[in-house]
Design a protein around this motif. Structure first.
Motif, PDB file in Angstrom:
ATOM      1  N   ALA A  59       0.818  -1.217   0.000  1.00 45.55           N
ATOM      2  CA  ALA A  59       0.000   0.000   0.000  1.00 45.55           C
ATOM      3  C   ALA A  59       0.850   1.265   0.000  1.00 45.55           C
ATOM      4  N   GLU A  60       1.920   1.268   0.788  1.00 47.68           N
ATOM      5  CA  GLU A  60       2.722   2.482   0.875  1.00 47.68           C
ATOM      6  C   GLU A  60       3.417   2.779  -0.451  1.00 47.68           C
ATOM      7  N   LEU A  61       3.864   1.728  -1.107  1.00 45.42           N
ATOM      8  CA  LEU A  61       4.492   1.884  -2.424  1.00 45.42           C
ATOM      9  C   LEU A  61       3.471   2.417  -3.429  1.00 45.42           C
ATOM     10  N   LEU A  62       2.283   1.845  -3.426  1.00 49.68           N
ATOM     11  CA  LEU A  62       1.246   2.273  -4.365  1.00 49.68           C
ATOM     12  C   LEU A  62       0.865   3.737  -4.126  1.00 49.68           C
ATOM     13  N   ASP A  63       0.739   4.132  -2.857  1.00 41.55           N
ATOM     14  CA  ASP A  63       0.397   5.529  -2.552  1.00 41.55           C
ATOM     15  C   ASP A  63       1.517   6.489  -2.944  1.00 41.55           C
ATOM     16  N   ALA A  64       2.745   6.057  -2.794  1.00 42.92           N
ATOM     17  CA  ALA A  64       3.880   6.895  -3.186  1.00 42.92           C
ATOM     18  C   ALA A  64       3.822   7.170  -4.686  1.00 42.92           C
ATOM     19  N   VAL A  65       3.624   6.111  -5.471  1.00 43.77           N
ATOM     20  CA  VAL A  65       3.580   6.245  -6.929  1.00 43.77           C
ATOM     21  C   VAL A  65       2.336   7.019  -7.347  1.00 43.77           C
ATOM     22  N   ARG A  66       1.190   6.674  -6.777  1.00 43.20           N
ATOM     23  CA  ARG A  66      -0.095   7.261  -7.168  1.00 43.20           C
ATOM     24  C   ARG A  66      -0.100   8.784  -6.990  1.00 43.20           C
ATOM     25  N   PHE A  67       0.460   9.238  -5.874  1.00 45.36           N
ATOM     26  CA  PHE A  67       0.335  10.662  -5.548  1.00 45.36           C
ATOM     27  C   PHE A  67       1.619  11.464  -5.782  1.00 45.36           C
ATOM     28  N   HIS A  68       2.626  10.859  -6.436  1.00 48.22           N
ATOM     29  CA  HIS A  68       3.910  11.576  -6.510  1.00 48.22           C
ATOM     30  C   HIS A  68       3.814  12.874  -7.304  1.00 48.22           C
ATOM     31  N   THR A  69       2.821  13.009  -8.160  1.00 52.94           N
ATOM     32  CA  THR A  69       2.715  14.231  -8.958  1.00 52.94           C
ATOM     33  C   THR A  69       1.995  15.362  -8.220  1.00 52.94           C
ATOM     34  N   VAL A  70       1.309  15.051  -7.118  1.00 54.37           N
ATOM     35  CA  VAL A  70       0.589  16.090  -6.364  1.00 54.37           C
ATOM     36  C   VAL A  70       0.970  16.192  -4.896  1.00 54.37           C
ATOM     37  N   GLY A  71       1.299  15.069  -4.286  1.00 55.98           N
ATOM     38  CA  GLY A  71       1.534  15.050  -2.846  1.00 55.98           C
ATOM     39  C   GLY A  71       0.336  14.477  -2.130  1.00 55.98           C
ATOM     40  N   SER A  72       0.574  13.955  -0.915  1.00 55.07           N
ATOM     41  CA  SER A  72      -0.508  13.411  -0.105  1.00 55.07           C
ATOM     42  C   SER A  72      -0.167  13.580   1.367  1.00 55.07           C
ATOM     43  N   SER A  73      -1.132  14.115   2.129  1.00 49.93           N
ATOM     44  CA  SER A  73      -0.866  14.294   3.559  1.00 49.93           C
ATOM     45  C   SER A  73      -0.924  12.959   4.292  1.00 49.93           C
ATOM     46  N   ALA A  74      -1.395  11.903   3.628  1.00 48.63           N
ATOM     47  CA  ALA A  74      -1.428  10.575   4.256  1.00 48.63           C
ATOM     48  C   ALA A  74      -0.088   9.842   4.101  1.00 48.63           C
ATOM     49  N   TRP A  75       0.834  10.422   3.368  1.00 46.32           N
ATOM     50  CA  TRP A  75       2.107   9.761   3.142  1.00 46.32           C
ATOM     51  C   TRP A  75       2.906   9.522   4.413  1.00 46.32           C
ATOM     52  N   GLY A  76       3.532   8.362   4.493  1.00 42.40           N
ATOM     53  CA  GLY A  76       4.580   8.132   5.472  1.00 42.40           C
ATOM     54  C   GLY A  76       5.916   8.464   4.820  1.00 42.40           C
ATOM     55  N   ARG A  77       6.945   7.758   5.292  1.00 40.94           N
ATOM     56  CA  ARG A  77       8.300   8.081   4.855  1.00 40.94           C
ATOM     57  C   ARG A  77       8.531   7.801   3.367  1.00 40.94           C
ATOM     58  N   LEU A  78       7.944   6.737   2.854  1.00 42.97           N
ATOM     59  CA  LEU A  78       8.211   6.348   1.465  1.00 42.97           C
ATOM     60  C   LEU A  78       7.708   7.390   0.460  1.00 42.97           C
ATOM     61  N   GLY A  79       6.459   7.813   0.608  1.00 44.01           N
ATOM     62  CA  GLY A  79       5.916   8.809  -0.313  1.00 44.01           C
ATOM     63  C   GLY A  79       6.729  10.093  -0.275  1.00 44.01           C
ATOM     64  N   ARG A  80       7.121  10.469   0.930  1.00 43.67           N
ATOM     65  CA  ARG A  80       7.903  11.703   1.089  1.00 43.67           C
ATOM     66  C   ARG A  80       9.295  11.566   0.475  1.00 43.67           C
ATOM     67  N   ALA A  81       9.888  10.399   0.643  1.00 43.49           N
ATOM     68  CA  ALA A  81      11.225  10.167   0.076  1.00 43.49           C
ATOM     69  C   ALA A  81      11.175  10.222  -1.453  1.00 43.49           C
ATOM     70  N   LEU A  82      10.167   9.603  -2.038  1.00 40.17           N
ATOM     71  CA  LEU A  82      10.054   9.629  -3.502  1.00 40.17           C
ATOM     72  C   LEU A  82       9.843  11.064  -4.001  1.00 40.17           C
ATOM     73  N   TYR A  83       8.983  11.789  -3.312  1.00 39.81           N
ATOM     74  CA  TYR A  83       8.700  13.188  -3.699  1.00 39.81           C
ATOM     75  C   TYR A  83       9.993  14.003  -3.674  1.00 39.81           C
ATOM     76  N   MET A  84      10.821  13.780  -2.669  1.00 39.51           N
ATOM     77  CA  MET A  84      12.095  14.508  -2.575  1.00 39.51           C
ATOM     78  C   MET A  84      13.074  14.060  -3.651  1.00 39.51           C
ATOM     79  N   ALA A  85      13.189  12.746  -3.847  1.00 38.04           N
ATOM     80  CA  ALA A  85      14.166  12.235  -4.816  1.00 38.04           C
ATOM     81  C   ALA A  85      13.823  12.712  -6.224  1.00 38.04           C
TER      82      ALA A  85
END
Ligand SMILES: [Fe+2]
Ligand SMILES: [Fe+2]
Length: 181
Positions: free
Chosen positions: A96-122
């Motif tokens: 789920a965390e991987l899917l949310d990271a990929v799904r929202f990487h173009t906009v951001g998500s306040s539900a993100w944990g570390r993975l979504g945030r790391a992808l957004y930064m990278a």
């Protein structure tokens, strides 16, 4: 074929330039995962986020809309996130965390944990982008030491850019900012 190209899924639609970007994003995530001594499963998910996030970046708009479903407020450039996540699910991906990271990487998500945030930064800090090279390299070096403060700075920089360019701010991005400021 580069190492990254061989890791891309068979359904990927990416130009050569894009493959290079995917490689740099993934390398940065790998580097941070090592520096943070993440457990191997988490490190694997960070790696996969880099590999998959732009796998459909160069697909046609009609294809992206068909895959992404109802994302009425999304511009064409933003659809490749939800489209890739939908395709990953169809292929059996369930992290789920991987899917949310990929799904929202173009906009951001306040539900993100570390993975979504790391992808957004990278995605923003990878060294191939031509603007603000030294500032971004510095921020990239800070991620393992001060993850949250660096994330806040990256998010702020991206929102500031959107404002300067007169772009629309997406509610997801604003909500995310309100959780980290
Ligand atoms: Fe992307
Ligand atoms: Fe990207």
């Amino acid at each position: 074929m580069s190492a990254v190209a061989s890791e891309l899924p068979s359904w990927a639609q990416v130009s050569e330039k894009r493959v290079a970007h995917i490689g740099r994003v993934t390398a940065l995530l790998d580097q941070w995962a090592r520096a943070l001594t993440l457990p191997s499963q988490e490190a694997r998910a960070w790696h996969d986020a880099g590999i998959y996030h732009d796998a459909l970046r160069d697909a046609s708009e009609s294809e992206l809309r068909a895959l992404a479903g109802d994302h009425a407020g999304y511009t064409t450039e933003m659809l490749h996130g939800p489209a890739a996540a939908a395709r990953m699910i169809a292929e059996g991906e369930s992290r789920a965390e991987l899917l949310d990271a990929v799904r929202f990487h173009t906009v951001g998500s306040s539900a993100w944990g570390r993975l979504g945030r790391a992808l957004y930064m990278a995605d923003y800090l990878e060294p191939g982008r031509k603007f603000s090279r030294s500032d971004r390299a510095y921020l990239a070096s800070q991620v393992p030491h001060d993850f949250d403060a660096t994330f806040r700075q990256v998010l702020r920089a991206r929102l500031e850019w959107s404002l300067r360019e007169g772009m629309r701010l997406f509610p997801e991005a604003v909500a995310l900012w309100n959780t980290v400021r």
